[in-house]
Scaffold this motif. Structure first.
Motif, short mmCIF file in Angstrom:
data_model
loop_
_atom_site.label_atom_id
_atom_site.label_comp_id
_atom_site.label_asym_id
_atom_site.label_seq_id
_atom_site.Cartn_x
_atom_site.Cartn_y
_atom_site.Cartn_z
N LYS A 11 43.98 35.55 47.74
CA LYS A 11 45.23 36.28 47.52
C LYS A 11 44.98 37.78 47.67
CE LYS A 11 45.87 34.72 43.34
NZ LYS A 11 44.65 33.88 43.19
N PRO A 12 46.02 38.54 48.01
CA PRO A 12 45.84 39.99 48.20
C PRO A 12 45.40 40.72 46.94
CG PRO A 12 47.89 39.24 49.20
CD PRO A 12 47.37 38.09 48.39
N THR A 13 45.54 40.10 45.77
CA THR A 13 45.15 40.74 44.51
C THR A 13 43.74 40.38 44.07
OG1 THR A 13 46.20 38.89 43.34
CG2 THR A 13 47.52 40.87 43.67
N ASP A 14 43.04 39.58 44.84
CA ASP A 14 41.71 39.10 44.46
C ASP A 14 40.62 40.15 44.67
OD1 ASP A 14 42.47 36.55 43.66
OD2 ASP A 14 42.06 35.64 45.62
N GLU A 67 45.10 47.20 49.24
CA GLU A 67 46.06 47.81 48.32
C GLU A 67 45.96 47.28 46.90
OE1 GLU A 67 50.04 47.72 49.75
OE2 GLU A 67 49.59 48.81 51.59
N LYS A 68 45.85 45.96 46.75
CA LYS A 68 45.92 45.37 45.41
C LYS A 68 44.65 44.65 44.98
CE LYS A 68 50.93 44.67 45.78
NZ LYS A 68 52.03 43.67 45.73
N GLY A 81 38.54 51.74 54.38
CA GLY A 81 37.88 52.76 53.58
C GLY A 81 37.51 52.34 52.18
N LYS A 82 38.26 51.40 51.58
CA LYS A 82 37.97 51.00 50.21
C LYS A 82 36.97 49.86 50.11
CE LYS A 82 42.39 52.50 48.23
NZ LYS A 82 43.60 52.08 47.48
N ALA A 83 36.59 49.28 51.22
CA ALA A 83 35.60 48.20 51.21
C ALA A 83 34.25 48.74 50.77
CB ALA A 83 35.51 47.56 52.58
N GLN A 84 33.49 47.89 50.12
CA GLN A 84 32.20 48.31 49.57
C GLN A 84 31.09 47.40 50.07
OE1 GLN A 84 32.02 47.99 45.31
NE2 GLN A 84 30.00 48.97 45.15
#
Length: 266
Positions: free
Chosen positions: A62-65, A87-88, A116-119
């Motif tokens: 899910k997009p919130t995972d 985003e979430k 950019g937010k990937a780690q």
């Protein structure tokens, strides 16, 4: 499909459900990520073998995972997961460094907003390296990597499953896609062919503490007999025999694959 040893320091297809399936992941964000123009054309061309929408829906992403992908290689699934979770949720690529961080850096250079937010973190994490903390992931996914760990020995493969168990939250999901060796074959083939028996993968996961929740045939390929002269690398996309019988192997397509969903008990 890399022949690499792991050194550990410390649904259009038929579905066999063993427990009630989780609520289906929303298809709209996932379909948008799969259809994004940010994906490389070479990766898109392999969708017919890898079925990303069906596979990730089966795993319940899910997009919130918070999703940890173990050994993402060149980032085939990173291109889909990182933008979808931006985003979430949260996308973490866990693999050997610096290869994994270099892969993410290239994606971030392509589009800083989407990636950019990937780690990137180390798996396995050696002294001084950032790894995945225990109990933070909703989903842990790994695609065609169990055979790599098995090349390092059964104990090292088991250590990988133990580590994936620890990083998941209680109730979290481990999703595994792996080249499938027929159950009647000699298990010694797992040490060199790139194929694994489904029973072997399930045994590693069960010993780590997971419960098998469901299997899917979404990535099955009945044309693959798993007895090729150069193992799974005989088939596309590797074509290890180069031009020898290339048309034959192209007609077979990519490997027959198990697709398994495991749960970490609450």
């Amino acid at each position: 499909m890399r022949r690499t040893a792991l050194f550990l320091p410390v649904l259009s297809a038929a579905l066999v459900a063993l427990t009630p399936a989780p609520a289906q992941a929303p298809r709209r964000p996932l379909a948008a990520a799969v259809g994004s123009p940010l994906r490389s054309p070479a990766n898109v061309a392999r969708d017919r073998y890898r079925h990303p929408v069906e596979t990730l829906t089966f795993f319940g992403v899910k997009p919130t995972d918070t999703v940890v992908e173990i050994w993402p290689g060149n980032g085939w699934y990173s291109e889909i997961l990182a933008p979808m979770l931006r985003e979430k949720g949260r996308y973490v690529a866990a693999g050997p460094l610096p290869r994994t961080s270099d892969m993410l850096t290239k994606l971030q250079a392509r589009d800083a907003t989407a990636f950019g937010k990937a780690q990137a973190v180390a798996f396995p994490a050696e002294a001084g390296q950032a790894g995945v903390p225990d109990g933070v992931a909703d989903k842990v996914l790994t695609f065609r990597n169990v055979h790599n760990w098995r090349f390092g020995g059964a104990d090292r493969a088991q250590a990988a499953f133990d580590a994936m168990f620890r990083m998941l939250k209680p109730g979290g999901v481990l999703g595994v896609v792996e080249h499938r060796l027929p159950e009647a074959r000699d298990a010694a083939a797992e040490e060199k062919s790139g194929y694994m028996k489904e029973s072997s993968v399930i045994a590693f996961a069960t010993k780590a503490g997971f419960k098998l929740a469901a299997r899917s045939n979404v990535n099955a390929n009945p044309k693959d007999t798993a007895d090729w002269p150069q193992g799974v690398w005989t088939l596309p996309p590797t074509y290890r025999l180069k031009d020898v019988d290339r048309a034959k192997y192209a007609a077979i397509g990519e490997s027959d694959r198990m697709t398994l969903r495991f749960l970490k008990p609450k």
